[in-house]
Design a protein around this motif. Structure first.
Motif, mmCIF file in Angstrom:
data_model
loop_
_atom_site.group_PDB
_atom_site.id
_atom_site.type_symbol
_atom_site.label_atom_id
_atom_site.label_comp_id
_atom_site.label_asym_id
_atom_site.label_seq_id
_atom_site.Cartn_x
_atom_site.Cartn_y
_atom_site.Cartn_z
ATOM 1 N N ASN A 181 0.842 -1.202 0.000
ATOM 2 C CA ASN A 181 0.000 0.000 0.000
ATOM 3 C C ASN A 181 0.874 1.249 0.000
ATOM 4 O O ASN A 181 0.973 1.947 1.008
ATOM 5 N N ARG A 182 1.481 1.508 -1.130
ATOM 6 C CA ARG A 182 2.386 2.648 -1.222
ATOM 7 C C ARG A 182 1.640 3.958 -0.942
ATOM 8 O O ARG A 182 0.606 4.208 -1.567
ATOM 9 N N PRO A 183 2.148 4.789 -0.024
ATOM 10 C CA PRO A 183 1.507 6.082 0.207
ATOM 11 C C PRO A 183 1.530 6.930 -1.067
ATOM 12 O O PRO A 183 2.440 6.818 -1.886
ATOM 13 N N ALA A 184 0.539 7.769 -1.207
ATOM 14 C CA ALA A 184 0.438 8.648 -2.372
ATOM 15 C C ALA A 184 1.460 9.783 -2.313
ATOM 16 O O ALA A 184 1.695 10.449 -3.307
ATOM 17 N N LYS A 185 2.036 10.014 -1.157
ATOM 18 C CA LYS A 185 3.019 11.083 -0.961
ATOM 19 C C LYS A 185 4.410 10.474 -0.783
ATOM 20 O O LYS A 185 4.546 9.327 -0.354
ATOM 21 N N PRO A 186 5.466 11.248 -1.093
ATOM 22 C CA PRO A 186 6.829 10.751 -0.886
ATOM 23 C C PRO A 186 7.055 10.350 0.576
ATOM 24 O O PRO A 186 6.585 11.025 1.493
ATOM 25 N N LEU A 187 7.777 9.258 0.756
ATOM 26 C CA LEU A 187 8.017 8.689 2.078
ATOM 27 C C LEU A 187 9.477 8.850 2.465
ATOM 28 O O LEU A 187 10.375 8.546 1.679
ATOM 29 N N ILE A 188 9.704 9.328 3.682
ATOM 30 C CA ILE A 188 11.036 9.365 4.271
ATOM 31 C C ILE A 188 11.065 8.290 5.343
ATOM 32 O O ILE A 188 10.255 8.313 6.271
ATOM 33 N N ALA A 189 11.972 7.346 5.219
ATOM 34 C CA ALA A 189 12.102 6.270 6.194
ATOM 35 C C ALA A 189 13.200 6.637 7.188
ATOM 36 O O ALA A 189 14.295 7.043 6.798
ATOM 37 N N THR A 190 12.888 6.493 8.473
ATOM 38 C CA THR A 190 13.838 6.815 9.543
ATOM 39 C C THR A 190 13.925 5.645 10.505
ATOM 40 O O THR A 190 12.913 5.083 10.906
ATOM 41 N N TYR A 191 15.163 5.269 10.864
ATOM 42 C CA TYR A 191 15.407 4.197 11.832
ATOM 43 C C TYR A 191 16.615 4.614 12.651
ATOM 44 O O TYR A 191 17.746 4.285 12.340
ATOM 45 N N ARG A 192 16.381 5.400 13.686
ATOM 46 C CA ARG A 192 17.427 6.061 14.454
ATOM 47 C C ARG A 192 18.043 5.154 15.520
ATOM 48 O O ARG A 192 17.381 4.281 16.066
ATOM 49 N N ALA A 193 19.267 5.489 15.846
ATOM 50 C CA ALA A 193 19.973 4.843 16.953
ATOM 51 C C ALA A 193 19.408 5.383 18.269
ATOM 52 O O ALA A 193 18.888 6.494 18.319
ATOM 53 N N PRO A 194 19.514 4.606 19.358
ATOM 54 C CA PRO A 194 19.016 5.094 20.643
ATOM 55 C C PRO A 194 19.618 6.441 21.053
ATOM 56 O O PRO A 194 18.906 7.309 21.546
ATOM 57 N N GLY A 195 20.880 6.655 20.822
ATOM 58 C CA GLY A 195 21.532 7.910 21.178
ATOM 59 C C GLY A 195 21.112 9.084 20.309
ATOM 60 O O GLY A 195 21.428 10.224 20.605
ATOM 61 N N GLN A 196 20.388 8.790 19.231
ATOM 62 C CA GLN A 196 19.918 9.823 18.313
ATOM 63 C C GLN A 196 18.395 9.948 18.332
ATOM 64 O O GLN A 196 17.784 10.432 17.400
ATOM 65 N N GLY A 197 17.783 9.450 19.412
ATOM 66 C CA GLY A 197 16.343 9.607 19.568
ATOM 67 C C GLY A 197 15.518 8.378 19.221
ATOM 68 O O GLY A 197 14.304 8.394 19.348
ATOM 69 N N GLY A 198 16.168 7.310 18.771
ATOM 70 C CA GLY A 198 15.448 6.070 18.482
ATOM 71 C C GLY A 198 14.984 5.404 19.763
ATOM 72 O O GLY A 198 15.637 5.511 20.799
ATOM 73 N N ARG A 199 13.874 4.741 19.694
ATOM 74 C CA ARG A 199 13.316 4.119 20.903
ATOM 75 C C ARG A 199 13.756 2.676 21.095
ATOM 76 O O ARG A 199 13.572 2.121 22.156
ATOM 77 N N GLY A 200 14.284 2.057 20.068
ATOM 78 C CA GLY A 200 14.691 0.663 20.178
ATOM 79 C C GLY A 200 16.173 0.534 20.480
ATOM 80 O O GLY A 200 16.902 1.516 20.517
ATOM 81 N N PRO A 201 16.645 -0.696 20.680
ATOM 82 C CA PRO A 201 18.042 -0.933 21.018
ATOM 83 C C PRO A 201 18.946 -1.142 19.797
ATOM 84 O O PRO A 201 20.004 -1.741 19.905
ATOM 85 N N ALA A 202 18.562 -0.663 18.618
ATOM 86 C CA ALA A 202 19.263 -0.979 17.379
ATOM 87 C C ALA A 202 20.695 -0.445 17.348
ATOM 88 O O ALA A 202 20.926 0.759 17.493
ATOM 89 N N SER A 203 21.633 -1.354 17.111
ATOM 90 C CA SER A 203 23.037 -0.982 16.963
ATOM 91 C C SER A 203 23.273 -0.529 15.520
ATOM 92 O O SER A 203 22.387 -0.620 14.667
#
Length: 122
Positions: free
Chosen positions: A54-76
């Motif tokens: 279900n592609r959005p009709a508008k351009p999509l920006i995908a963000t997957y931040r590190a915990p130290g940069q505001g991400g909520r998960g433990p992603a290294s």
């Protein structure tokens, strides 16, 4: 006369919570940022599958931040590089941190971000 663009940032813990927010953003915004780092880890594949189908009709920006940069998960850095390597929804742009920026060259539009939480209040 419209001068700028409005970007709606979508933050949700579950796919079921994110989908209606994305649909609402499509009606109001010029760009949609999806904060994949705010999803519960078990919900990541569900939202990715939804966006693939279900592609959005508008351009999509995908963000997957590190915990130290505001991400909520433990992603290294390795977790995030793997996420970007396997993301197959074709976003318009990806928002990356410096530690994974060079390893994610396959994305045609890359945004290099840094969030300074130390001096933000000074």
């Amino acid at each position: 006369m419209k001068v700028g663009k409005v970007c709606a940032s979508i933050s949700a813990e579950t796919c079921a919570e994110a989908v209606p927010k994305i649909k609402k953003a499509e009606a109001a915004a010029d760009l949609i940022e999806v904060r994949f780092d705010h999803l519960r880890e078990d919900e990541l594949p569900l939202l990715i599958e939804f966006l693939r189908d279900n592609r959005p009709a508008k351009p999509l920006i995908a963000t997957y931040r590190a915990p130290g940069q505001g991400g909520r998960g433990p992603a290294s850095a390795e977790d995030r590089a793997e996420f970007w390597k396997n993301l197959d929804i074709g976003p318009w742009a990806v928002d990356l941190e410096e530690d994974v920026f060079k390893t994610c060259r396959e994305w045609p539009t890359r945004i290099l971000s840094f969030h300074d939480f130390q001096t933000a209040g000074e």
